[in-house]
Design a protein around this motif. Structure first.
Motif, PDB file in Angstrom:
ATOM      1  N   GLN A   2       0.832  -1.207   0.000  1.00 20.90           N
ATOM      2  CA  GLN A   2       0.000   0.000   0.000  1.00 20.90           C
ATOM      3  C   GLN A   2       0.869   1.261   0.000  1.00 20.90           C
ATOM      4  OE1 GLN A   2      -2.569   0.473   3.410  1.00 20.90           O
ATOM      5  NE2 GLN A   2      -4.127   1.438   2.137  1.00 20.90           N
ATOM      6  N   ARG A   3       1.944   1.235   0.783  1.00 21.70           N
ATOM      7  CA  ARG A   3       2.847   2.385   0.852  1.00 21.70           C
ATOM      8  C   ARG A   3       3.481   2.652  -0.517  1.00 21.70           C
ATOM      9  NH1 ARG A   3       8.042   2.068   1.601  1.00 21.70           N
ATOM     10  NH2 ARG A   3       7.941  -0.006   2.526  1.00 21.70           N
ATOM     11  N   LEU A   4       3.952   1.599  -1.176  1.00 22.98           N
ATOM     12  CA  LEU A   4       4.564   1.777  -2.491  1.00 22.98           C
ATOM     13  C   LEU A   4       3.542   2.225  -3.526  1.00 22.98           C
ATOM     14  CD1 LEU A   4       7.123  -1.147  -2.854  1.00 22.98           C
ATOM     15  CD2 LEU A   4       7.464   1.167  -2.003  1.00 22.98           C
ATOM     16  N   GLY A   5       2.327   1.688  -3.431  1.00 27.29           N
ATOM     17  CA  GLY A   5       1.280   2.106  -4.361  1.00 27.29           C
ATOM     18  C   GLY A   5       0.954   3.585  -4.234  1.00 27.29           C
ATOM     19  N   ARG A   6       0.857   4.063  -2.993  1.00 23.44           N
ATOM     20  CA  ARG A   6       0.593   5.506  -2.782  1.00 23.44           C
ATOM     21  C   ARG A   6       1.752   6.348  -3.284  1.00 23.44           C
ATOM     22  NH1 ARG A   6      -1.845   4.293   2.684  1.00 23.44           N
ATOM     23  NH2 ARG A   6       0.318   4.372   3.337  1.00 23.44           N
ATOM     24  N   ARG A   7       2.970   5.873  -3.019  1.00 22.05           N
ATOM     25  CA  ARG A   7       4.147   6.627  -3.458  1.00 22.05           C
ATOM     26  C   ARG A   7       4.218   6.688  -4.977  1.00 22.05           C
ATOM     27  NH1 ARG A   7      10.421   5.302  -1.920  1.00 22.05           N
ATOM     28  NH2 ARG A   7      11.314   6.805  -3.360  1.00 22.05           N
ATOM     29  N   LEU A   8       3.968   5.567  -5.637  1.00 22.21           N
ATOM     30  CA  LEU A   8       4.006   5.537  -7.095  1.00 22.21           C
ATOM     31  C   LEU A   8       2.900   6.407  -7.685  1.00 22.21           C
ATOM     32  CD1 LEU A   8       5.765   4.195  -9.225  1.00 22.21           C
ATOM     33  CD2 LEU A   8       4.136   2.325  -9.314  1.00 22.21           C
ATOM     34  N   GLU A   9       1.740   6.401  -7.047  1.00 25.03           N
ATOM     35  CA  GLU A   9       0.640   7.243  -7.509  1.00 25.03           C
ATOM     36  C   GLU A   9       1.005   8.722  -7.365  1.00 25.03           C
ATOM     37  OE1 GLU A   9      -4.165   7.600  -6.900  1.00 25.03           O
ATOM     38  OE2 GLU A   9      -2.938   6.961  -5.202  1.00 25.03           O
ATOM     39  N   ALA A  10       1.632   9.090  -6.253  1.00 24.30           N
ATOM     40  CA  ALA A  10       2.032  10.482  -6.033  1.00 24.30           C
ATOM     41  C   ALA A  10       3.073  10.924  -7.056  1.00 24.30           C
ATOM     42  CB  ALA A  10       2.583  10.665  -4.619  1.00 24.30           C
ATOM     43  N   GLU A  11       3.918   9.991  -7.488  1.00 21.89           N
ATOM     44  CA  GLU A  11       4.937  10.296  -8.488  1.00 21.89           C
ATOM     45  C   GLU A  11       4.367  10.282  -9.899  1.00 21.89           C
ATOM     46  OE1 GLU A  11       7.954   7.344  -7.952  1.00 21.89           O
ATOM     47  OE2 GLU A  11       8.646   8.189  -6.050  1.00 21.89           O
ATOM     48  N   GLY A  12       3.127   9.852 -10.058  1.00 18.52           N
ATOM     49  CA  GLY A  12       2.522   9.749 -11.382  1.00 18.52           C
ATOM     50  C   GLY A  12       3.042   8.544 -12.153  1.00 18.52           C
ATOM     51  N   ARG A  29       7.720  -6.445 -18.799  1.00 25.71           N
ATOM     52  CA  ARG A  29       8.825  -7.373 -18.552  1.00 25.71           C
ATOM     53  C   ARG A  29      10.143  -6.746 -19.019  1.00 25.71           C
ATOM     54  NH1 ARG A  29       7.162 -11.979 -21.164  1.00 25.71           N
ATOM     55  NH2 ARG A  29       5.715 -12.310 -19.482  1.00 25.71           N
ATOM     56  N   GLU A  30      10.100  -6.072 -20.155  1.00 24.83           N
ATOM     57  CA  GLU A  30      11.304  -5.405 -20.664  1.00 24.83           C
ATOM     58  C   GLU A  30      11.754  -4.295 -19.716  1.00 24.83           C
ATOM     59  OE1 GLU A  30      12.643  -2.629 -24.413  1.00 24.83           O
ATOM     60  OE2 GLU A  30      11.166  -4.213 -24.778  1.00 24.83           O
ATOM     61  N   ALA A  31      10.813  -3.579 -19.120  1.00 21.15           N
ATOM     62  CA  ALA A  31      11.177  -2.524 -18.167  1.00 21.15           C
ATOM     63  C   ALA A  31      11.906  -3.117 -16.962  1.00 21.15           C
ATOM     64  CB  ALA A  31       9.925  -1.773 -17.707  1.00 21.15           C
ATOM     65  N   VAL A  32      11.478  -4.287 -16.500  1.00 22.82           N
ATOM     66  CA  VAL A  32      12.149  -4.941 -15.377  1.00 22.82           C
ATOM     67  C   VAL A  32      13.526  -5.436 -15.809  1.00 22.82           C
ATOM     68  CG1 VAL A  32      12.079  -6.992 -13.901  1.00 22.82           C
ATOM     69  CG2 VAL A  32      10.062  -5.544 -14.118  1.00 22.82           C
ATOM     70  N   GLU A  33      13.632  -5.965 -17.021  1.00 21.85           N
ATOM     71  CA  GLU A  33      14.932  -6.444 -17.515  1.00 21.85           C
ATOM     72  C   GLU A  33      15.903  -5.289 -17.711  1.00 21.85           C
ATOM     73  OE1 GLU A  33      13.849  -8.652 -20.979  1.00 21.85           O
ATOM     74  OE2 GLU A  33      13.074 -10.348 -19.819  1.00 21.85           O
ATOM     75  N   GLN A  34      15.412  -4.143 -18.135  1.00 22.48           N
ATOM     76  CA  GLN A  34      16.255  -2.963 -18.349  1.00 22.48           C
ATOM     77  C   GLN A  34      16.758  -2.390 -17.024  1.00 22.48           C
ATOM     78  OE1 GLN A  34      16.953  -1.120 -21.352  1.00 22.48           O
ATOM     79  NE2 GLN A  34      16.213  -2.885 -22.504  1.00 22.48           N
ATOM     80  N   ALA A  35      15.908  -2.428 -16.001  1.00 22.42           N
ATOM     81  CA  ALA A  35      16.264  -1.865 -14.693  1.00 22.42           C
ATOM     82  C   ALA A  35      15.856  -2.850 -13.598  1.00 22.42           C
ATOM     83  CB  ALA A  35      15.576  -0.516 -14.501  1.00 22.42           C
ATOM     84  N   PRO A  36      16.631  -3.922 -13.417  1.00 17.97           N
ATOM     85  CA  PRO A  36      16.230  -4.940 -12.435  1.00 17.97           C
ATOM     86  C   PRO A  36      16.262  -4.462 -10.984  1.00 17.97           C
ATOM     87  CG  PRO A  36      18.385  -5.446 -13.359  1.00 17.97           C
ATOM     88  CD  PRO A  36      17.848  -4.272 -14.114  1.00 17.97           C
ATOM     89  N   ASP A  37      16.886  -3.335 -10.705  1.00 19.31           N
ATOM     90  CA  ASP A  37      16.942  -2.804  -9.348  1.00 19.31           C
ATOM     91  C   ASP A  37      15.935  -1.687  -9.107  1.00 19.31           C
ATOM     92  OD1 ASP A  37      18.976  -4.554  -8.676  1.00 19.31           O
ATOM     93  OD2 ASP A  37      20.547  -3.167  -9.286  1.00 19.31           O
ATOM     94  N   ASP A  38      15.042  -1.454 -10.067  1.00 16.53           N
ATOM     95  CA  ASP A  38      14.043  -0.392  -9.941  1.00 16.53           C
ATOM     96  C   ASP A  38      12.760  -0.971  -9.347  1.00 16.53           C
ATOM     97  OD1 ASP A  38      12.455   1.861 -10.149  1.00 16.53           O
ATOM     98  OD2 ASP A  38      12.264   1.755 -12.333  1.00 16.53           O
ATOM     99  N   TRP A  39      12.436  -0.573  -8.120  1.00 15.86           N
ATOM    100  CA  TRP A  39      11.246  -1.101  -7.466  1.00 15.86           C
ATOM    101  C   TRP A  39       9.982  -0.718  -8.210  1.00 15.86           C
ATOM    102  CZ3 TRP A  39       7.352   1.983  -5.768  1.00 15.86           C
ATOM    103  CH2 TRP A  39       7.641   3.328  -5.503  1.00 15.86           C
ATOM    104  N   ARG A  40      10.009   0.442  -8.883  1.00 17.63           N
ATOM    105  CA  ARG A  40       8.819   0.905  -9.604  1.00 17.63           C
ATOM    106  C   ARG A  40       8.449  -0.054 -10.738  1.00 17.63           C
ATOM    107  NH1 ARG A  40      12.003   4.775  -7.854  1.00 17.63           N
ATOM    108  NH2 ARG A  40      11.108   6.576  -6.780  1.00 17.63           N
TER     109      ARG A  40
END
Length: 149
Positions: free
Chosen positions: A65-75, A103-114
């Protein structure tokens, strides 16, 4: 809000269960009978496992929930609008069509929680709860590690 109330009720019932089983285990441990002591020791495992499971699920829910709110605030939440079935769940075929990009976004940045969180949302939308939870757990871990660094 209804989901949160449901979680609180279930958590309270489980906490009551943990307390009652713990009490019964203590009574068996103090009975002095070898069979009672053995059963008491074994019964102590039940509240420990239940408490661990409760803590794990609640911490997952709070973190997601915390990450979802944070991602929403960041757009940063996904922009795609999926068609919903009468049950309220997205049409799985539409979600499946979006997988290559996420899937490509995760492969491009495997350390990006977003990227992991968005992939988890997509897995959830396609009905794959096991992978959705795994991706969101990965996102929570990555974000927590980034916060500590």
């Amino acid at each position: 809000m209804i989901a949160r109330i449901g979680v609180i009720v279930v958590a309270a019932v489980l906490a009551l269960y943990i307390a009652l089983v713990g009490q019964r285990a203590w009574l068996l441990l103090t009975s002095g009978a070898p069979v009672g002591i053995t059963m008491g020791v074994l019964m102590l495992l039940l509240p420990v496992v239940a408490a661990w499971a409760l803590w794990r699920e609640l911490s997952f829910g709070v973190g997601a929930q915390r990450l979802g709110r944070r991602l929403e605030a960041e757009g940063g939440l996904p922009d795609e609008e999926l068609t919903l079935r009468p049950s309220g769940r997205p049409v799985a075929a539409e979600a499946d069509a979006l997988f290559p990009a996420y899937r490509e976004a995760v492969e491009q940045a495997p350390d990006d929680w977003r990227a992991w969180y968005r992939l988890g949302l997509l897995y959830d939308g396609s009905g794959d709860r096991r992978r959705a939870r795994g991706a969101v757990r990965k996102a929570i871990g990555l974000e927590r590690a980034a916060r500590r660094a």
